[in-house]
Design an enzyme around this catalytic site. Structure first.
Site, PDB file in Angstrom:
ATOM      1  N   PRO A 273       0.835  -1.209   0.000  1.00 27.46           N
ATOM      2  CA  PRO A 273       0.000   0.000   0.000  1.00 27.46           C
ATOM      3  C   PRO A 273       0.872   1.262   0.000  1.00 27.46           C
ATOM      4  O   PRO A 273       1.802   1.371   0.793  1.00 27.46           O
ATOM      5  CB  PRO A 273      -0.797  -0.136   1.300  1.00 27.46           C
ATOM      6  CG  PRO A 273      -0.844  -1.605   1.558  1.00 27.46           C
ATOM      7  CD  PRO A 273       0.486  -2.121   1.083  1.00 27.46           C
ATOM      8  N   GLU A 274       0.587   2.180  -0.913  1.00 32.02           N
ATOM      9  CA  GLU A 274       1.341   3.414  -1.024  1.00 32.02           C
ATOM     10  C   GLU A 274       0.465   4.566  -0.537  1.00 32.02           C
ATOM     11  O   GLU A 274      -0.610   4.352   0.015  1.00 32.02           O
ATOM     12  CB  GLU A 274       1.827   3.587  -2.461  1.00 32.02           C
ATOM     13  CG  GLU A 274       2.757   2.444  -2.884  1.00 32.02           C
ATOM     14  CD  GLU A 274       3.305   2.596  -4.290  1.00 32.02           C
ATOM     15  OE1 GLU A 274       3.115   3.664  -4.916  1.00 32.02           O
ATOM     16  OE2 GLU A 274       3.933   1.646  -4.781  1.00 32.02           O
TER      17      GLU A 274
END
Length: 271
Positions: free
Chosen positions: A2-3
């Site tokens: 997840p960014e």
């Protein structure tokens, strides 16, 4: 992993359910995350209320009057809003039970996420103290990138992904932003012009904002607070499209490993 858009999507999703709510309990099923959950944390939290739900880079910050919970989703984590009576699945490692009868349930198959606690300013925590500016805030600009890149021979893609330079621009969004800015990922950071960095800063803001609007990018594990995937992957211009025609010029998109990360670019549009 997840960014920034996925973490911001999670933050926006949990905020209406958590903000202003008292913490009833922290139920820990598995404490062995990237760093162990502090063993005394379940005793500290009951009776405290969540007064803010913030994000710094890829970290979620849940503020209380007594301190701050620092949460990272790791490589495969997600934070969902659910009924605490719902039977936990495998890899549901903890529940933060709230006064409204809901809980924030953390799911992380690889256990690279974390839940930590600080009673000091979280911005001074060792995990956050050296982070660069937020890419969607005013102090991030092309002039800032140009100044930081002066004399640097590292590839501009690696430079852009350095969290000490700017936070939250992970591999997917670095590939996309460099394509939008017309910059070759392997070009030395110190050899990109001010105009090039102005295009790149604008592209970073555009690609991150677009991804947040579409709920992030789901390539494997990410789901939002309701358990739904993100949809930005449907509009990716180069990432994951090796050998496919460039959406701008139809030249085949190329792929190579740069710093052990998959790097995609168009040989015609980027230089």
């Amino acid at each position: 992993m997840p960014e920034l858009p996925e973490v911001e999507t999670t933050r926006r999703g949990i905020e209406p359910h958590a903000l202003g709510q008292g913490i009833v309990a922290l139920v820990v099923r598995e404490s062995r995350l990237r760093w162990p959950i502090p063993p005394d944390l379940p005793d500290k939290l009951p009776g405290l209320a969540v007064v803010a739900v913030r994000r710094r880079g890829k970290y979620l910050l849940l503020d209380t009057a007594a301190g701050c919970l620092i949460l990272h989703l790791g490589m495969s984590g997600s934070l969902r809003v659910c009924d605490p009576a719902l039977p936990p699945r495998k890899h549901d490692h903890f529940d933060l039970v709230l006064g409204n009868g809901l809980c924030l349930r953390f799911h992380d198959p690889r256990r690279f996420g974390c839940l930590l606690w600080t009673e000091a300013d979280p911005r001074a925590h060792p995990l956050l103290a050296a982070l660069g500016p937020e890419p969607l805030e005013a102090d991030f600009s092309g002039a800032y990138l140009h100044r930081r890149a002066e004399g640097r021979n590292t590839a501009v893609k690696a430079f852009l992904m350095d969290s000490h330079v700017v936070v939250g621009v992970g591999n997917i969004y670095a590939n996309e932003a460099l394509f939008m800015a017309g910059l070759l990922p392997t070009r030395a950071a110190g050899r990109v012009s001010l105009a090039g960095y102005e295009r790149l800063a604008a592209a970073v803001r555009e690609v991150l904002a677009a991804s947040i609007a579409q709920g992030g990018t789901t390539l494997r594990d990410f789901v939002n607070e309701a358990g739904h995937p993100g949809y930005f992957q449907q509009t990716l211009r180069v990432y994951g499209r090796a050998g496919e025609p460039c959406r701008a010029c139809a030249a085949p998109v190329r792929l190579e490993r740069l710093g052990q990360r998959a790097t995609y670019w168009c040989p015609t549009c980027q230089h």
